[in-house]
Structures are given as structure tokens and as C-alpha cells.
Design an enzyme around this catalytic site. Structure first.
Site, PDB file in Angstrom:
ATOM      1  N   ASN A  23       0.835  -1.205   0.000  1.00 16.50           N
ATOM      2  CA  ASN A  23       0.000   0.000   0.000  1.00 16.50           C
ATOM      3  C   ASN A  23       0.870   1.256   0.000  1.00 16.50           C
ATOM      4  O   ASN A  23       1.885   1.333   0.703  1.00 16.50           O
ATOM      5  CB  ASN A  23      -1.006   0.000   1.154  1.00 16.50           C
ATOM      6  CG  ASN A  23      -0.428  -0.304   2.512  1.00 16.50           C
ATOM      7  OD1 ASN A  23       0.552  -1.023   2.634  1.00 16.50           O
ATOM      8  ND2 ASN A  23      -1.042   0.250   3.544  1.00 16.50           N
TER       9      ASN A  23
ATOM     10  N   GLU B 257      -3.362  -4.578  -2.770  1.00 16.66           N
ATOM     11  CA  GLU B 257      -3.973  -5.452  -3.786  1.00 16.66           C
ATOM     12  C   GLU B 257      -3.953  -4.786  -5.157  1.00 16.66           C
ATOM     13  O   GLU B 257      -3.603  -5.393  -6.169  1.00 16.66           O
ATOM     14  CB  GLU B 257      -5.424  -5.763  -3.417  1.00 16.66           C
ATOM     15  CG  GLU B 257      -5.608  -6.537  -2.124  1.00 16.66           C
ATOM     16  CD  GLU B 257      -5.714  -5.677  -0.876  1.00 16.66           C
ATOM     17  OE1 GLU B 257      -5.055  -4.611  -0.815  1.00 16.66           O
ATOM     18  OE2 GLU B 257      -6.455  -6.070   0.039  1.00 16.66           O
TER      19      GLU B 257
ATOM     20  N   CYS C 160     -10.960  -2.445  -3.634  1.00 11.63           N
ATOM     21  CA  CYS C 160     -10.112  -3.543  -4.118  1.00 11.63           C
ATOM     22  C   CYS C 160     -10.946  -4.745  -4.549  1.00 11.63           C
ATOM     23  O   CYS C 160     -10.595  -5.434  -5.503  1.00 11.63           O
ATOM     24  CB  CYS C 160      -9.107  -3.947  -3.049  1.00 11.63           C
ATOM     25  SG  CYS C 160      -7.769  -2.741  -2.896  1.00 11.63           S
TER      26      CYS C 160
HETATM   27  N1  THU Z   1      -5.143  -1.343   2.960  1.00 11.27           N
HETATM   28  C1  THU Z   1      -4.650  -2.187   2.004  1.00 11.27           C
HETATM   29  O1  THU Z   1      -3.615  -1.898   1.383  1.00 11.27           O
HETATM   30  N2  THU Z   1      -5.316  -3.342   1.762  1.00 11.27           N
HETATM   31  C2  THU Z   1      -6.380  -3.795   2.492  1.00 11.27           C
HETATM   32  O2  THU Z   1      -6.880  -4.885   2.224  1.00 11.27           O
HETATM   33  C3  THU Z   1      -6.918  -2.968   3.578  1.00 11.27           C
HETATM   34  C4  THU Z   1      -6.381  -1.589   3.673  1.00 11.27           C
HETATM   35  C5  THU Z   1      -4.378  -0.144   3.291  1.00 11.27           C
HETATM   36  C6  THU Z   1      -4.935   1.188   2.875  1.00 11.27           C
HETATM   37  C7  THU Z   1      -4.259   2.118   3.855  1.00 11.27           C
HETATM   38  O3  THU Z   1      -2.961   2.432   3.384  1.00 11.27           O
HETATM   39  C8  THU Z   1      -4.096   1.279   5.110  1.00 11.27           C
HETATM   40  O4  THU Z   1      -4.216  -0.065   4.697  1.00 11.27           O
HETATM   41  C9  THU Z   1      -5.129   1.582   6.179  1.00 11.27           C
HETATM   42  O5  THU Z   1      -6.413   1.551   5.668  1.00 11.27           O
END
Ligand code: THU
Length: 134
Positions: free
Chosen positions: A42, A55, A91
């Protein structure tokens, strides 16, 4: 590569996350038919809504290299959650278009919790290109 190894790749991918705001690192690893693995993490932004989840980072990286739905055998997603991680709604929509129904999706965490799903489990009744046909 088995599912445990792919989950390990997703755990390693968390190290590349850019999360100055949430400090919540998520990693994703895709196993392709040719045996290669593509990872994503992320990437946050001061304008919070522009954050890209792990994702989507992984799937967009795969598509940018020319891979498509049928090339993606499995997908592992890991965050430091109490139970297996649950992908966000955005996602789920992207996953529903960019992987196929046979793609195994492993939702996991750092405690070896694991739930195995497919794209329909994550987003039943998803909006697709067919919905735009009359
Ligand atoms: N996030 C993801 O990358 N994938 C997930 O399945 C849930 C949330 C990230 C987005 C943000 O950077 C952080 O987690 C908190 O929401």
C-alpha cells in the site's frame, strides 16, 4: 510455489509499504502461470483518498507488465490484523475484474490465520462490463 510460500512473499512485500499516515502495512503477492511472482504494497498520500492499497498495487503492476486475468493463479494478501485481512470495497471491485473465478485468493495475517476465497466470495453481484450492454 505453494500457498505458504506465496504468503511469505506477501509478508515481505509489507516492507515496501509507504504508510506515513496509517502505519498499517499491507502486502500482496501474485503467483503467475509462468512461475513468476509480482508483489505490491500500500502506498499512501497526504491526500488520503489517493492511497493505493496493496492489492491494487500488485494487480496494476502485473497488468502493466502485460499479464492478464488468466495468467494469475493465486493471490496472497497479508496485514497485521487480528484475524485474516479483509480487502476494502474498492479492491474487491478491482479484483473482480482483474482475476478470474479460478484464481485462489489467500487472506492472511502475521499469525498464520488463513481464509481461502475466490472473487465471487469477495464481491457477489459485482458491476461488470456486461452491465453496460443493452
Ligand atoms: N489497505 C490495504 O492496502 N489493503 C487492504 O486490504 C486494507 C487496507 C491499506 C490502505 C491504507 O494504506 C491502510 O491499509 C489503512 O487503511
Amino acid at each position: 510455489m505453494n500457498k505458504e510460500e506465496l504468503i511469505q512473499k506477501a509478508i515481505q512485500a509489507r516492507d515496501n509499504a509507504y504508510t506515513p499516515y496509517s502505519k498499517f502495512n499491507v502486502g500482496c503477492a501474485l503467483l503467475l502461470k509462468d512461475g513468476s511472482v509480482i508483489i505490491g504494497a500500500n502506498i499512501e498520500n497526504a491526500s488520503y483518498g489517493l492511497t493505493n492499497c496493496a492489492e491494487r498495487s500488485a494487480l496494476f503492476a502485473a497488468y502493466s507488465k502485460g499479464y492478464r486475468q488468466d495468467d494469475i493463479l493465486s493471490m496472497a494478501i497479508v496485514g497485521d490484523t487480528d484475524k485474516f485481512i479483509s480487502p476494502c470495497g474498492a479492491c474487491r471491485q478491482v479484483i473482480s475484474e482483474l482475476v478470474n473465478e479460478k484464481t485462489a485468493i489467500y487472506l492472511s495475517n502475521l499469525n498464520n490465520d488463513l481464509k481461502e476465497v475466490n472473487k465471487h466470495d469477495l464481491l457477489p453481484f459485482s458491476f461488470t462490463n456486461k452491465d453496460m450492454e443493452k
